[in-house]
Design a protein around this motif. Sequence first.
Motif, PDB file in Angstrom:
ATOM      1  N   ILE A 213       0.863  -1.179   0.000  1.00  0.00           N
ATOM      2  CA  ILE A 213       0.000   0.000   0.000  1.00  0.00           C
ATOM      3  C   ILE A 213       0.895   1.223   0.000  1.00  0.00           C
ATOM      4  O   ILE A 213       1.677   1.422   0.924  1.00  0.00           O
TER       5      ILE A 213
ATOM      6  N   HIS B 235     -11.437   0.003  -0.187  1.00  0.00           N
ATOM      7  CA  HIS B 235     -11.676  -1.355   0.301  1.00  0.00           C
ATOM      8  C   HIS B 235     -11.208  -2.392  -0.707  1.00  0.00           C
ATOM      9  O   HIS B 235     -10.630  -3.420  -0.336  1.00  0.00           O
TER      10      HIS B 235
ATOM     11  N   GLU C 103      -7.348  -2.458  -0.559  1.00  0.00           N
ATOM     12  CA  GLU C 103      -6.864  -3.133   0.651  1.00  0.00           C
ATOM     13  C   GLU C 103      -7.114  -4.630   0.593  1.00  0.00           C
ATOM     14  O   GLU C 103      -6.284  -5.436   1.044  1.00  0.00           O
TER      15      GLU C 103
END
Length: 278
Positions: free
Chosen positions: A252, A267, A270
């Motif tokens: 990330i 979302h 992730e």
Amino acid sequence: MSFNGTSNYIASDELRLAVNAAITLERPLLIKGEPGTGKTMLAEELAASLGTELIQWHIKSTTKAQQGLYEYDAVSRLRDSQLGDDKVHDIKNYIVKGKLWHAFENTGRPVLLIDEIDKADIEFPNDLLQELDKMEFFVYETRETVKAVQRPIVIITSNNEKELPDAFLRRCFFHYIQFPDQEEMRRIVDVHFPEIKKDLLNQALESFFNLRDIPGLKKKPSTSELIDWLKLLVAEDISPEALREKDSKKAIPPLYGALLKNEQDIHLFEKLVFMARR
């Protein structure tokens, strides 16, 4: 008049050809492309490069075509008549000129930007056909015809939120701004950050384009969001190592909130990172 880009705006060969073709044909230039690809900035830089005035008409969902021509302020006239003001006898005092009127009466050849035309009602483009084609309109209250002193250079932008009528499209020269590749993006970044460390830029561009390649993103990060992200990376003194990962799709990137702008995409990102790490 010709456009070759500016020191602040990197235009592709295709975009420069489109702008100059629209100027030669004296037709509105309809520009489409992803949000953040510099459609509005094109009009600003075109006006600056030609040394002419920029007249901006930013369209909203409630905007009507008539507002671009003129509006008759009947309420002010009624109030002035009740107060006994002498100017009430001349109706011209209550005609509020719109953006097209200002462009038409300009003694130079201004750039008229009609920004995000697809936000308005579906009939909005059709309501401007005659005015943009003939470069004139009639003022019913004063019984006068307003004609363009010089035909303005008209730039119309659209984010493709809704389809535009065929009759309107037929009168425009169309260009779609393709998303820049890595080499073109480097030139764009160099305008904003001429002294950025090459290693940091290489890693940032790799992370950025990997992020754009993720399938299923609702909104892919744009050029303007990359510029914001790089500004934060430089301000926070983020090192290239913080962006480097053998498999960058498993990491990330720091400050990724500058790139992803809705919870669905965050979302998804992730989740993909979690699955890749497993």
